[in-house]
Structure formats: structure tokens, C-alpha cells
Design a protein around this motif. Structure first.
Motif, PDB file in Angstrom:
ATOM      1  N   ASP A   1      16.129  30.947  12.269  1.00  0.00           N
ATOM      2  CA  ASP A   1      15.577  31.469  10.962  1.00  0.00           C
ATOM      3  C   ASP A   1      13.987  32.679  10.944  1.00  0.00           C
ATOM      4  O   ASP A   1      13.814  32.496  12.184  1.00  0.00           O
ATOM      5  CB  ASP A   1      14.597  30.063  10.349  1.00  0.00           C
ATOM      6  N   GLY A   2      13.462  32.710   9.424  1.00  0.00           N
ATOM      7  CA  GLY A   2      12.776  33.619   9.532  1.00  0.00           C
ATOM      8  C   GLY A   2      13.273  35.061   9.520  1.00  0.00           C
ATOM      9  O   GLY A   2      12.572  35.886   9.139  1.00  0.00           O
TER      10      GLY A   2
ATOM     11  N   SER B   1      13.346  40.535   9.931  1.00  0.00           N
ATOM     12  CA  SER B   1      12.445  39.412   9.977  1.00  0.00           C
ATOM     13  C   SER B   1      11.437  39.751   8.701  1.00  0.00           C
ATOM     14  O   SER B   1      10.570  41.128   8.470  1.00  0.00           O
ATOM     15  CB  SER B   1      12.137  39.005  11.081  1.00  0.00           C
ATOM     16  N   LYS B   2      10.018  39.182   9.101  1.00  0.00           N
ATOM     17  CA  LYS B   2       9.043  38.915   8.029  1.00  0.00           C
ATOM     18  C   LYS B   2       8.451  40.487   9.052  1.00  0.00           C
ATOM     19  O   LYS B   2       8.543  40.049  10.069  1.00  0.00           O
ATOM     20  CB  LYS B   2       8.929  37.648   8.011  1.00  0.00           C
TER      21      LYS B   2
ATOM     22  N   TRP C   1       9.904  34.890  13.896  1.00  0.00           N
ATOM     23  CA  TRP C   1      11.332  34.495  13.509  1.00  0.00           C
ATOM     24  C   TRP C   1      11.466  33.541  15.093  1.00  0.00           C
ATOM     25  O   TRP C   1      11.273  33.752  15.710  1.00  0.00           O
ATOM     26  CB  TRP C   1      12.373  35.713  13.417  1.00  0.00           C
ATOM     27  N   ARG C   2      12.975  32.217  14.606  1.00  0.00           N
ATOM     28  CA  ARG C   2      13.186  32.320  15.703  1.00  0.00           C
ATOM     29  C   ARG C   2      14.551  31.912  16.514  1.00  0.00           C
ATOM     30  O   ARG C   2      15.392  32.241  15.200  1.00  0.00           O
ATOM     31  CB  ARG C   2      12.976  30.236  15.200  1.00  0.00           C
TER      32      ARG C   2
END
Length: 340
Positions: free
Chosen positions: A204-205, A247-248, A273-274
């Protein structure tokens, strides 16, 4: 290089004034792949024991990290409000560069191009009848009732260009398409996890969409990307890989058009992110480990992380920049449901 003639417009000649007529002009399209894939795999998967994972990951990424375009979606928009699409065509390119001779009425256009939508599986081009509404949008997996997104199956490339088509002039326009998605791979050493029953990895992220006209990413909430477990032919490592949007980025999430220096970045103050690892133990309890990554993953980039999973279900890594959070006896509840 292929050359194709596309007739997208016509002109009715009423008098000798041809200023309102169209023109044949040439557009040269080129896909340019800017990536750190080779560098990342060589630097991370550098041990003899990594050879099986390295081979599997190369095979998985080969269809994605390529400067070859199968299909291209071409749109030509009015440069004034409401920015309607005036002409549209889909072509099969099957090359990394090609030229099209196109006829269009004389005027200014905003032009966008998107390559490799066919076969992507997760992403479609939506709302493209209007310039600034057009978006590459991810769709949830399965029946759409979950917030899980399947990995992208193609490398997506886009471009945008303002064009002033003039009658009775030989014109040539160059359009370079750059990659807008990225990839990641988690390599797990399972040599001390002999009693583990199952491993599931999510991400996610990452961005959930991309505006083609202004090259900006869209970030939704509570969206999780599935991974593919790769067929590793030997050793004690397992590899979970995926392709997704970037990602951001503290410096702004954008398309990369420069060199590999663009993939060098400082760590952010918190995880951008992860990886979420869910390990089912012999007693059917589940341990959740969240690996938080503080470096942005940019368009065209690959991130590979090596970690180790134990019989307790806990996943650890020797990378000191990666945050690790563990929940023992994790319960499948809350904002998302995971099939384990």
C-alpha cells in the motif's frame, strides 16, 4: 521504424482560400525507458543463493520494463474550454519507435498518447473525451467488492504535446513517451520458517490513478496492491513481486525523463509505502509484519528488499532504513479483508 498514414479529418474546398483546410504532417513516436532495474537487481540480488530469485524476477519484469509499444491511444483536443476531444484513434504500433503521417484540420491541438493499455488487466483510460478529465485509473480485483488491486501486466507509457497544425506546410512533431508505473519485489529467506503454512504479501501507499494531460498522479485511500509469488526453481527464498503506480514522493511524484540519478533519493521522515506480510502458522494463527519504506519509489523504478521469515511468523530485514511493525495473532478484520 514503421510509417503509417492516418486520415483523421477532411476539408471541403469552396474557394481558393486554403487557410481553413487541414494538412498532412508527420508525428514521430518513441518510447524511452528510464529505469534502475538492472542496477537494483545487481546490487541487491548479489549472492550466489539469489540466482534462482534473480532469474524468476527477470522473467517476471521482462514484459513490463521494455521500450516496446504494442498499442497506442492517440487523442487530439481543443486547446480551449471545454477542451473537447476532436480526433481519436487507436493504432497497433508493435515497435519502440514509429512515424505516422496524419491529416487534421488546421488549428491548435493538445495531443496525448498512451501506450500498452491492452492486456494491462488493472488499468484503463477513463473520461478521455475531455483533455483534463482523462485519467489512467486502477480497478479493484475480482468482483470489485474489495479494495484490492491486481498487479499491472504491462509497462504503461504516456506523452503530451501542444501542436499547431498549419495548412500548406510540411510539419514534423516529435513525441516521446515515458513510463508511468513501477515495480517492487520482496525476497523472503524461509530457511528458518519450516512450519509456516502460508505467506500472503500486500502493498500500500501507491498512486491509484494518473492524469495524462498534466502528468500528475492521483492518490486514493485504503487501496492495497496484490503481489504475485514467482516460481523460484530452487533454494530457500520466496519472491513476492508486483507492478503498480509510484509511491508518494516528498519532492513531488512525477514521470521520470532523466537518468538513473532520478532514482537516488533521501529518506523521508516517515514511511511512504509498505509491504504487509501475513504469515499463517501451524496453529492457524496469523502474524502480520509491516515493512515501511521511507524512500520514494518513482515511475520506471524497481525496489527489491531481502528479508527473513521465522517460524513465529515475524519478518525481519537487515536494512536499517526499513521500519518494522509486528502484530502477533493478527485478526482479519477492520478496513479490509484478506483471503489467507
Amino acid at each position: 521504424m514503421a510509417a503509417v498514414l492516418l486520415s483523421l479529418g477532411s476539408c471541403s474546398l469552396i474557394d481558393d482560400d486554403l487557410s481553413d483546410c487541414g494538412a498532412d504532417f508527420q508525428i514521430d513516436y518513441e518510447l524511452r525507458l528510464v529505469t534502475n532495474v538492472t542496477t537494483e537487481q545487481k546490487s541487491v540480488l548479489d549472492k550466489g543463493a539469489d540466482i534462482f530469485v534473480d532469474d524468476a524476477l527477470r522473467a517476471y519484469l521482462a514484459p513490463v520494463f521494455t521500450d516496446f509499444a504494442h498499442d497506442v491511444d492517440l487523442s487530439f483536443y481543443d486547446v480551449s474550454e471545454p477542451f473537447d476531444r476532436l480526433e481519436h484513434v487507436n493504432v497497433i504500433m508493435d515497435a519502440n519507435e514509429t512515424s505516422y503521417t496524419i491529416y487534421l484540420p488546421s488549428r491548435e491541438y493538445s495531443h496525448t498518447a498512451v501506450a500498452n493499455l491492452k492486456g494491462n488487466g488493472s488499468v484503463t483510460l477513463e473520461d478521455s473525451d475531455h483533455l483534463y478529465a482523462g485519467q489512467l485509473k486502477q480497478h479493484t480485483a475480482g468482483d470489485g467488492t474489495t479494495n484490492m488491486v491486481s498487479p499491472h501486466r504491462t509497462g504503461l507509457f504516456t506523452a503530451r504535446l501542444n501542436m499547431n497544425v498549419k495548412a500548406n506546410q510540411d510539419q514534423n512533431f516529435d513525441v516521446t513517451l515515458y513510463m508511468v508505473n513501477a515495480a517492487s519485489a520482496l525476497v523472503l529467506d524461509t530457511s528458518e520458517a519450516t512450519t509456516v503454512k502460508n505467506v500472503k504479501v500486500l502493498l500500500d501507499g501507491f498512486a491509484t490513478g494518473f492524469h495524462v494531460a498534466d502528468s500528475t498522479y492521483v492518490f486514493g485511500t485504503d487501496t492495497f496492491v496484490l503481489t504475485d509469488e514467482l516460481p523460484v526453481s530452487g533454494g530457500t527464498q520466496r519472491c513476492f513481486a508486483s507492478v503498480h503506480f509510484p509511491s508518494k514522493d516528498p519532492y513531488g511524484t512525477k514521470v521520470i525523463i532523466d537518468s538513473q540519478d532520478a532514482f537516488v533519493a533521501d529518506d523521508a521522515d516517515e514511511a511512504l509505502w509498505r509491504w504487509r506480510c501475513y504469515v499463517t502458522l501451524a496453529d492457524d494463527s496469523v502474524t502480520e509484519t509491516v515493512l515501511g519504506i521511507t524512500k520514494p519509489l518513482r515511475a520506471g523504478g524497481l525496489k527489491v528488499l531481502k528479508a527473513k521469515v521465522y517460524d513465529t511468523g515475524i519478518v525481519t530485514t537487515q536494512d536499517p532504513t526499513v521500519g518494522v511493525s509486528v502484530t502477533l495473532d493478527w485478526q482479519n478484520s477492520g478496513q479490509y479483508q484478506i483471503e489467507l
